[in-house]
Write a protein that holds these residues in place. Structure first.
Motif, PDB file in Angstrom:
ATOM      1  N   LEU A  53      24.085  41.172 -10.814  1.00  0.00           N
ATOM      2  CA  LEU A  53      23.512  40.492 -10.288  1.00  0.00           C
ATOM      3  C   LEU A  53      24.637  41.124  -8.813  1.00  0.00           C
ATOM      4  CD1 LEU A  53      22.474  37.297  -9.177  1.00  0.00           C
ATOM      5  CD2 LEU A  53      25.047  36.712 -10.012  1.00  0.00           C
ATOM      6  N   GLU A  54      23.581  40.298  -7.479  1.00  0.00           N
ATOM      7  CA  GLU A  54      23.323  40.924  -6.731  1.00  0.00           C
ATOM      8  C   GLU A  54      23.746  40.178  -4.769  1.00  0.00           C
ATOM      9  OE1 GLU A  54      23.530  43.616  -3.186  1.00  0.00           O
ATOM     10  OE2 GLU A  54      23.856  44.055  -4.874  1.00  0.00           O
ATOM     11  N   SER A  55      22.423  39.129  -5.560  1.00  0.00           N
ATOM     12  CA  SER A  55      22.493  37.931  -4.916  1.00  0.00           C
ATOM     13  C   SER A  55      22.018  36.476  -5.730  1.00  0.00           C
ATOM     14  CB  SER A  55      22.120  38.166  -3.233  1.00  0.00           C
ATOM     15  OG  SER A  55      22.285  37.023  -2.270  1.00  0.00           O
ATOM     16  N   GLN A  56      22.450  35.356  -4.576  1.00  0.00           N
ATOM     17  CA  GLN A  56      21.826  34.056  -5.396  1.00  0.00           C
ATOM     18  C   GLN A  56      21.784  33.240  -4.270  1.00  0.00           C
ATOM     19  OE1 GLN A  56      24.377  31.415  -5.492  1.00  0.00           O
ATOM     20  NE2 GLN A  56      22.620  29.902  -6.626  1.00  0.00           N
ATOM     21  N   ARG A  57      20.867  32.165  -4.529  1.00  0.00           N
ATOM     22  CA  ARG A  57      21.030  31.533  -3.696  1.00  0.00           C
ATOM     23  C   ARG A  57      20.495  30.033  -4.044  1.00  0.00           C
ATOM     24  NH1 ARG A  57      23.326  34.397  -0.519  1.00  0.00           N
ATOM     25  NH2 ARG A  57      22.296  35.365   1.266  1.00  0.00           N
ATOM     26  N   ASP A  58      20.495  28.494  -3.360  1.00  0.00           N
ATOM     27  CA  ASP A  58      20.513  27.871  -3.919  1.00  0.00           C
ATOM     28  C   ASP A  58      19.019  26.567  -3.315  1.00  0.00           C
ATOM     29  OD1 ASP A  58      21.833  27.597  -6.786  1.00  0.00           O
ATOM     30  OD2 ASP A  58      23.438  27.482  -5.559  1.00  0.00           O
ATOM     31  N   TYR A  59      17.883  25.784  -3.607  1.00  0.00           N
ATOM     32  CA  TYR A  59      17.364  25.485  -2.796  1.00  0.00           C
ATOM     33  C   TYR A  59      16.700  24.129  -3.987  1.00  0.00           C
ATOM     34  CZ  TYR A  59      16.865  30.272  -1.049  1.00  0.00           C
ATOM     35  OH  TYR A  59      16.829  30.958  -0.703  1.00  0.00           O
ATOM     36  N   GLU A  60      16.736  22.920  -2.983  1.00  0.00           N
ATOM     37  CA  GLU A  60      16.218  21.481  -3.056  1.00  0.00           C
ATOM     38  C   GLU A  60      14.672  21.664  -2.626  1.00  0.00           C
ATOM     39  OE1 GLU A  60      17.677  17.535  -2.427  1.00  0.00           O
ATOM     40  OE2 GLU A  60      19.921  18.506  -2.897  1.00  0.00           O
TER      41      GLU A  60
END
Length: 237
Positions: A53-60
């Motif tokens: 896992l390099e990067s992670q982002r959260d969205y609505e």
């Protein structure tokens, strides 16, 4: 659903041309829970490199009617950013500026995930099925963009011939070049099979993989002002 009945439904829908193709209706309902209501989808993008896992982002993601959606960026690295889709137009709102930036549906967000991948979730509004053929237990559907602002010009969608559940997709640009490949992730939630995500793979960057995960979806009433660029430019949501 029997193979004979599925075939009949496909052919009648395709020749009538009055309604969205049933396979696209199935896709939308499996991802959003409904094909018609306004929906909030809690979404995550993960970028893996060499299996790590390099990067992670959260969205609505708020999916409205008439090709309208609003994406609220919820990760610390992107805090305060918003993205608005109104039909074929996309805007990115930065907390440091009152003036939104015009972007395209191919604008990269993380890894292979683009703005259109995140915000345009009703395929029945975006694509028209122009051909179909059976290969063993699968149907191969060729999808054509219904308008200029759709993320991909053409999609080859592989679905199960009995259930019409999506399995894989190849996404093509206007030039005819294969942009990326996707595998649909299916999962049972509360007794119902849903699309829980997509695995995106670039043929060039073979050591990278991008996952778009749909953690939950629920019907909501989206305030009309949320689709107003002037309102989004001055308000924090």
């Amino acid at each position: 659903m029997s193979k004979q009945y599925a075939l009949l439904v496909l052919l009648l829908s395709f020749t009538a041309g009055l309604h969205a193709h049933p396979a696209l209706e199935v896709m939308d309902k499996m991802r959003l829970g409904t094909s018609d209501r306004e929906v909030k989808v809690m979404t995550e993008i993960r970028l893996y490199k060499k299996g790590e896992l390099e990067s992670q982002r959260d969205y609505e993601v708020y999916v409205g009617s008439n090709r309208r959606s609003l994406v609220l960026f919820r990760s610390q690295a992107e805090a305060g950013q918003k993205m608005l889709m109104l039909d074929d137009q996309y805007w990115l709102f930065m907390p440091s500026s009152r003036r939104p930036l015009r972007i395209t549906p191919m604008q990269k967000l993380l890894g292979e995930a683009s703005s259109g991948d995140l915000s345009s979730l009703r395929w029945k509004d975006d694509y028209t099925v122009i051909s179909e053929k059976q290969e063993g237990q699968k149907w191969v559907l060729e999808l054509e963009a219904a308008r200029s602002g759709v993320t991909y010009a053409r999609v080859e969608l592989l679905v199960d011939s009995d259930s019409l559940h999506p399995q894989q997709a190849d996404f093509y640009l206007q030039s005819g070049r294969l942009a990326r490949e996707a595998e649909f992730m299916l999962e049972k939630r509360q007794g119902r099979l849903v699309i829980s995500g997509m695995k995106l793979q670039d043929r060039i960057q073979t050591n990278e993989q991008t996952l778009i995960l749909y953690h939950s979806s629920e019907p909501v009433d989206i305030p009309e002002r949320w689709f107003n660029p002037a309102f989004l430019s001055r308000e924090t949501l």
